[in-house]
Design a protein around this motif. Sequence first.
Motif, PDB file in Angstrom:
ATOM      1  N   PRO A  76      25.004  68.148   0.717  1.00 29.46           N
ATOM      2  CA  PRO A  76      24.292  67.075   0.024  1.00 29.46           C
ATOM      3  C   PRO A  76      22.839  66.983   0.477  1.00 29.46           C
ATOM      4  O   PRO A  76      22.514  66.258   1.419  1.00 29.46           O
ATOM      5  N   GLU A 128      23.830  66.016  -9.781  1.00 28.17           N
ATOM      6  CA  GLU A 128      25.005  66.278 -10.623  1.00 28.17           C
ATOM      7  C   GLU A 128      24.622  67.083 -11.859  1.00 28.17           C
ATOM      8  O   GLU A 128      25.353  67.970 -12.311  1.00 28.17           O
ATOM      9  N   HIS A 162      29.242  68.741  -6.601  1.00 31.82           N
ATOM     10  CA  HIS A 162      28.258  67.889  -7.287  1.00 31.82           C
ATOM     11  C   HIS A 162      28.653  67.555  -8.703  1.00 31.82           C
ATOM     12  O   HIS A 162      28.115  66.606  -9.274  1.00 31.82           O
ATOM     13  N   TRP A 190      23.455  59.653   0.833  1.00 29.18           N
ATOM     14  CA  TRP A 190      22.112  60.046   0.395  1.00 29.18           C
ATOM     15  C   TRP A 190      21.061  59.080   0.922  1.00 29.18           C
ATOM     16  O   TRP A 190      21.277  57.889   0.990  1.00 29.18           O
ATOM     17  N   SER A 222      29.574  59.270  -5.187  1.00 24.97           N
ATOM     18  CA  SER A 222      29.944  59.023  -3.782  1.00 24.97           C
ATOM     19  C   SER A 222      30.730  57.715  -3.663  1.00 24.97           C
ATOM     20  O   SER A 222      31.484  57.507  -2.729  1.00 24.97           O
ATOM     21  N   SER A 268      30.206  64.062  -1.312  1.00 19.14           N
ATOM     22  CA  SER A 268      29.042  64.571  -2.067  1.00 19.14           C
ATOM     23  C   SER A 268      28.764  66.056  -1.796  1.00 19.14           C
ATOM     24  O   SER A 268      27.628  66.462  -1.582  1.00 19.14           O
TER      25      SER A 268
END
Length: 363
Positions: A238, A130, A221, A176, A152, A218
């Motif tokens: 992502p 991010e 960002h 992730w 997320s 995701s």
Amino acid sequence: MRSIIILGATGSIGSTCINAIIGKKLDFQVKGLVSFSDPGIIALARTFSCPYLLMKGKKDGELLEFLKENRADIVLNGIAGSAGLKASLDVISLNMDLALANKESIVLGGSFLFSEAARNGVRIIPVDSEHSCLYNLLRAFPDARELVITASGGPFYNRSNTDDVTIGEALNHPTWKMGRKITIDSATLANKGLEVIEAGFLFGFPAGRIRVTVHRQSVVHSLVKVSSGAYYAQLTPPDMTLPIISALSDGKVSIDDIVEPLDFTNLDLTFRSWDKKQFPLLDAAYMCLERKQGWPIAFNMANEVAVNAFLDGRIPYNRIAEIVLDVLDGNWASEASSLAEIEQMMAAAKELACKGLARCSCI
Ligand code: NAD
Ligand code: MG
């Protein structure tokens, strides 16, 4: 060719970086690798014919010595948790640029970390996805007046009752694949809380001008809102390879050389709100950024103690937030302006959190 050193080389960030350098034949010279009690580092160092440091305990100064002997253009800090702060300060003290994945360095070090970086003429380039995105957006839109960080939502966003959450369920992140500590933080949204504080210090934004939106895919960002009122975003698949390599290469490596481009023939992007009651740790992090002083330190340390206890099977999931909120009830209104003072406050918060663990009717 840029030279790099990787701290936390055997972890999720470290291996993502190494796999990209090898797999995509990227033009970096690896000058050193560091891990903590993980002998996997020896084989990795052989691959790059570079020196390594296998840290085992609290031997003061060993990382600093290693970095003095093995200098590089930029150092990636992918160490997990609060141990990353001292490492970041070691890198900065040797006038090397820092590609910083270890968000705890920023949350704990706060303005002290950035004044040390400025004093040593060192750049801190964020690796958190991010913040990497915001770093790029703010270079394009320096007049931005609001930051919107995406989350997320983790595995429990749509689950109302988390009483019986197991370690396995909490480690099952929807988008992730990361280390254990940050994955639990992504379930409680404490990770997003740490990121709100991280953004506050990195970009000099007050809590009131940083928003969080839940974006399950995701792909976006983060976003910035500029003075005309429009929002601008950065969209990429992502994959942590992108922010890592972007920080290490100063954005010089093309995204298309690293990942498949986004497929716009079938892409749903959704944005939702989050609930303060369901995610009290994100709410508490806003309070910590508003107050600054010792609050971010207390938040980080209490959360680290509680998450480790959960991962060890010593407390149930819902106790994590209770322990952190109890510690934040204390008085953390003093400024830490040296590493020694920061470490004192870290120890005090840790002790209080451990007392909270002892009081808990553990499983
Ligand atoms: P991880 O647990 O997978 O790896 C941690 C690495 O740090 C390992 O190599 C370990 O040996 C090393 N390490 C641990 N304690 C150490 C110590 N005391 N001294 C030196 N080395 C030590 O963690 P991770 O998921 O790679 O996360 C690393 C950091 O990056 C964290 O601060 C995390 O918040 C941040 N981050 C991670 C991701 C991700 O995708 N994994 C994304 C954004 C930010
Ligand atoms: Mg992140």
